[in-house]
Design a protein around this motif. Structure first.
Motif, short mmCIF file in Angstrom:
data_model
loop_
_atom_site.label_atom_id
_atom_site.label_comp_id
_atom_site.label_asym_id
_atom_site.label_seq_id
_atom_site.Cartn_x
_atom_site.Cartn_y
_atom_site.Cartn_z
N ILE A 1 15.27 22.44 -8.22
CA ILE A 1 14.22 21.43 -8.12
C ILE A 1 13.20 21.91 -7.09
CG2 ILE A 1 13.69 19.04 -7.47
CD1 ILE A 1 16.62 18.34 -8.14
N VAL A 2 11.92 21.73 -7.39
CA VAL A 2 10.86 22.03 -6.43
C VAL A 2 10.11 20.74 -6.13
CG1 VAL A 2 8.69 23.24 -6.03
CG2 VAL A 2 10.59 24.43 -7.14
N VAL A 3 9.95 20.47 -4.83
CA VAL A 3 9.20 19.29 -4.39
C VAL A 3 7.93 19.78 -3.69
CG1 VAL A 3 9.20 17.22 -2.95
CG2 VAL A 3 11.32 17.98 -4.06
N THR A 4 6.78 19.32 -4.17
CA THR A 4 5.51 19.74 -3.58
C THR A 4 5.03 18.67 -2.59
OG1 THR A 4 4.33 18.76 -5.45
CG2 THR A 4 4.83 21.10 -5.59
N ALA A 5 5.47 18.80 -1.35
CA ALA A 5 5.04 17.89 -0.29
C ALA A 5 3.72 18.41 0.28
CB ALA A 5 6.11 17.79 0.79
N THR A 6 2.72 18.43 -0.59
CA THR A 6 1.46 19.12 -0.32
C THR A 6 0.33 18.17 0.06
OG1 THR A 6 1.23 19.14 -2.73
CG2 THR A 6 1.92 21.18 -1.68
N GLY A 7 0.66 16.89 0.27
CA GLY A 7 -0.36 15.98 0.75
C GLY A 7 -1.02 15.18 -0.35
N PHE A 8 -2.21 14.68 -0.04
CA PHE A 8 -2.87 13.76 -0.95
C PHE A 8 -4.37 14.05 -0.98
CE2 PHE A 8 -1.82 11.91 3.17
CZ PHE A 8 -3.07 11.69 3.71
N ASN A 9 -5.05 13.32 -1.85
CA ASN A 9 -6.50 13.42 -1.96
C ASN A 9 -7.14 12.21 -1.30
OD1 ASN A 9 -6.72 15.85 -3.59
ND2 ASN A 9 -5.82 14.64 -5.24
N LEU A 10 -8.04 12.46 -0.36
CA LEU A 10 -8.78 11.36 0.24
C LEU A 10 -9.70 10.72 -0.79
CD1 LEU A 10 -9.91 12.49 3.80
CD2 LEU A 10 -8.33 10.68 3.21
N SER A 11 -9.90 9.43 -0.63
CA SER A 11 -10.70 8.68 -1.58
C SER A 11 -11.75 7.88 -0.83
CB SER A 11 -9.79 7.74 -2.38
OG SER A 11 -10.53 6.86 -3.19
N GLY B 1 0.81 -1.21 0.00
CA GLY B 1 0.00 0.00 0.00
C GLY B 1 0.84 1.26 0.00
N THR B 2 0.68 2.07 1.04
CA THR B 2 1.40 3.34 1.12
C THR B 2 2.91 3.14 1.12
OG1 THR B 2 1.58 5.41 2.37
CG2 THR B 2 1.37 3.40 3.66
N TRP B 3 3.38 2.00 1.63
CA TRP B 3 4.82 1.75 1.71
C TRP B 3 5.39 1.33 0.37
CZ3 TRP B 3 6.35 4.27 5.56
CH2 TRP B 3 5.53 4.38 6.69
N TRP B 4 4.54 0.99 -0.57
CA TRP B 4 5.00 0.76 -1.94
C TRP B 4 4.88 2.06 -2.75
CZ3 TRP B 4 7.99 -2.09 -4.70
CH2 TRP B 4 7.89 -2.09 -6.08
N THR B 5 3.80 2.80 -2.54
CA THR B 5 3.60 4.06 -3.27
C THR B 5 4.70 5.06 -2.95
OG1 THR B 5 1.20 3.77 -3.34
CG2 THR B 5 2.03 6.02 -3.60
N HIS B 6 5.00 5.23 -1.68
CA HIS B 6 5.95 6.25 -1.25
C HIS B 6 7.36 5.67 -1.16
CE1 HIS B 6 2.11 8.02 0.29
NE2 HIS B 6 2.64 9.06 -0.30
N ARG B 7 8.19 6.07 -2.11
CA ARG B 7 9.57 5.59 -2.15
C ARG B 7 10.56 6.75 -2.29
NH1 ARG B 7 8.62 1.16 -6.65
NH2 ARG B 7 6.72 2.39 -6.93
N GLN C 1 -8.61 -0.73 1.36
CA GLN C 1 -7.79 -0.12 0.32
C GLN C 1 -7.08 1.16 0.77
OE1 GLN C 1 -11.13 0.30 0.58
NE2 GLN C 1 -10.86 2.49 0.97
N GLY C 2 -7.24 1.54 2.03
CA GLY C 2 -6.61 2.78 2.48
C GLY C 2 -7.53 3.97 2.27
N TYR C 3 -6.99 5.15 2.47
CA TYR C 3 -7.87 6.32 2.50
C TYR C 3 -7.47 7.42 1.54
CZ TYR C 3 -4.30 8.38 5.61
OH TYR C 3 -3.13 8.85 6.15
N TYR C 4 -6.50 7.16 0.64
CA TYR C 4 -6.16 8.22 -0.30
C TYR C 4 -5.94 7.65 -1.69
CZ TYR C 4 -1.26 6.79 0.14
OH TYR C 4 -0.10 6.08 0.14
N ASN C 5 -5.93 8.57 -2.64
CA ASN C 5 -5.77 8.20 -4.04
C ASN C 5 -4.29 7.98 -4.34
OD1 ASN C 5 -5.55 8.31 -6.93
ND2 ASN C 5 -7.53 9.34 -7.01
N HIS C 6 -3.90 6.74 -4.65
CA HIS C 6 -2.50 6.42 -4.92
C HIS C 6 -2.03 7.00 -6.25
CE1 HIS C 6 -1.65 3.46 -1.66
NE2 HIS C 6 -2.96 3.36 -1.67
#
Length: 502
Positions: A353-363, A58-64, A154-159
């Motif tokens: 480089i700009v990184v947008t650590a702006t969160g996610f969309n709940l699903s 889940g999130t541990w595969w999405t976020h690398r 399935q978790g709570y956000y859009n992967h």
């Protein structure tokens, strides 16, 4: 949000993939935990886990992205049935290895179907079962599973689609603009100036990880977050391991120790927020550069625990600030330029480089299209039953963890309740169970999915309109603290009239 069946499902041939007693959607922390409890308590029932991603986690595969790690201790984030043997705070790869052990020990691998993305779920009262449609990513096929009980884990956000705000002039910027959820494996940030937009757990995790190689990293925040800097290895864990006691004992003792800390923090944040604020401020002040403006850069606009506290193990984020490898700008973005970002004060922050650590969309339930007897399910018009089921939706449970505590603390509790419900159905000879409002609930006040006075993170507030509601009384409430829920859920009355069996 009204969910409707996907158009292509009626135009493409769908192949039958078989029937199982329980179908679990998601092979992350929630789904793997659900499968463990189901197999342990109902060894004769058939089940399958479906996951749209390439593999487990889940999130541990999405976020690398660099440095990705837990922002909860692993003694409570780990399952109660599987002792955690590592440091209190763990990297993503360590958590994946832990999940791999659970999958292997429980023999779950043959039951998991990866690259199987659920698109629609339809309940038929005549057939007494769910029909679940799936896109199989590795072959392009469309499959149809049927099941007697559907368990959404399935978790709570859009992967696939993280939250990406748009700012004036973004197209002018010459460098890459990256969201941590889509981190490129080949990104070269060595010797580069990096701006990280955001102030939460992702930003405070990413910055110390890349600061060692980058020329400089600037955290650009609109408003500050709360931080806490615990040690990576708990002092008590060191003492217990020196005694050479069984790992199971160490796990249970530390699990209870961390739970007690969480309970104190949640309780005191509500009853004496100024006391918790002072504690958090004083705990980080010695870790900051001399003369650092704590009021401007580290004093949030909300009370402690109205949003999640960012964990900074061993204070590595603060170390990057002290060493001059990172800095903080607290301001709003005016526009992007060709070479960086101009903020409202007029300052231009140069960046490669700009990184947008702006969160996610709940699903809402993975954006799966739900129907019950041909009628589309409009989740914002439905109520939760104990944060586990949805009013009017038969034979469907969902897994949702805690925001303030470790997510997995609730996985174990919910799994216990769902398995107890399945046993109750079996004892009554029932094949269907539907959460249903009782006559005494007719005058119940309807409340939003999350009360802003309780928890008001941006991703929660942005998504209230697509999520179900709650009532003003049990069992139609959710988001209780773990201290209360560990007493309430095991004693939940399954025969109080709010569940209709047939």
């Amino acid at each position: 949000m009204t969910t409707a069946p996907a158009t292509e499902s009626t135009t493409q041939e769908v192949r039958d993939a078989g029937h199982v007693d329980v179908l679990i959607v998601g092979a992350g922390v929630s789904g793997i935990g659900a499968a463990h409890h189901l197999r342990e308590q109902f060894p004769d029932r058939t089940f399958v886990l479906l996951d749209g991603q390439e593999t487990r986690g889940g999130t541990w595969w999405t976020h690398r992205y660099p440095g990705v790690r837990s922002d909860s201790d692993l003694f409570t984030y780990g399952y109660r049935f599987k002792p955690w043997r590592g440091p209190s705070i763990a990297e993503g790869k360590e958590i994946l290895a832990y999940l791999d052990e659970v999958i292997e020990e429980d023999g779950l691998e043959p039951h998991i179907r990866y690259r199987h993305r659920v698109t629609a779920a339809s309940w038929s009262s005549d057939e007494g079962r769910w029909t679940v449609e799936v896109d199989r990513g590795d072959t392009g096929e469309r499959l149809r599973f049927t099941t007697g009980f559907l368990w959404m884990c399935q978790g709570y956000y859009n992967h696939a689609e993280p939250y990406r705000p748009r700012w004036e002039g973004m197209e002018r910027f010459r460098g890459p603009v990256i969201h941590p959820q889509d981190w490129p494996e080949d990104l070269d940030y060595e010797g580069k100036r990096v701006v990280v937009i955001g102030s939460g757990s992702t930003a405070s995790t990413l910055i110390p990880a890349i600061a060692q190689k980058a020329a400089h990293v600037t955290m650009l925040q609109r408003s500050p977050s709360y931080y806490f800097a615990p040690p990576v290895v708990h002092e008590l864990a060191v003492q217990l391991r020196e005694l050479d006691i069984p790992e199971e004992w160490t796990h249970e003792i530390l699990r209870r120790q961390y739970m007690q800390q969480y309970h104190w923090l949640a309780r005191t944040s509500l009853e004496a927020p100024d006391e918790v604020h002072a504690f958090l401020m004083e705990s980080i002040r010695p870790l900051l550069p001399e003369g650092f403006d704590v009021e401007k850069h580290f004093t949030p606009r909300y009370r402690p625990w109205q949003q999640r506290i960012a964990i900074v193990p061993d204070g590595d984020f603060f170390a990057a600030l002290r060493e001059g490898k990172a800095s903080i700008v607290t301001d709003t973005i005016e526009e992007f330029t060709e070479t960086g970002i101009r903020v409202s004060s007029g300052e231009e922050i140069e960046a490669d480089i700009v990184v947008t650590a702006t969160g996610f969309n709940l699903s809402a339930f993975g954006d799966v299209a739900f129907t019950v007897d041909g009628e589309q399910v409009d989740f914002p018009e439905r109520l939760t039953w104990r944060g586990v089921m949805i009013s009017g939706v038969p034979n469907m449970a969902y897994m949702f963890g805690y925001f303030r505590h470790s997510w997995t603390l609730r996985v174990d509790l919910v799994a216990d309740l769902v398995c107890r419900l399945l046993e109750r159905m079996q004892d009554r000879g029932a094949t269907v169970v539907v959460p249903t409002l009782r006559p005494e609930d007719a005058d119940m006040a309807i409340r939003p999915w999350s009360d802003p006075e309780n928890f008001n993170s941006g991703y929660v507030m942005r998504s209230q309109h697509v999520l179900f509601k709650q009532g003003d009384r049990e069992p139609w409430t959710h988001m209780l603290e773990h201290e209360e829920e560990q007493e309430v859920l095991p004693k939940a009355d399954l025969d109080d009239g709010s569940l209709v069996y047939r």
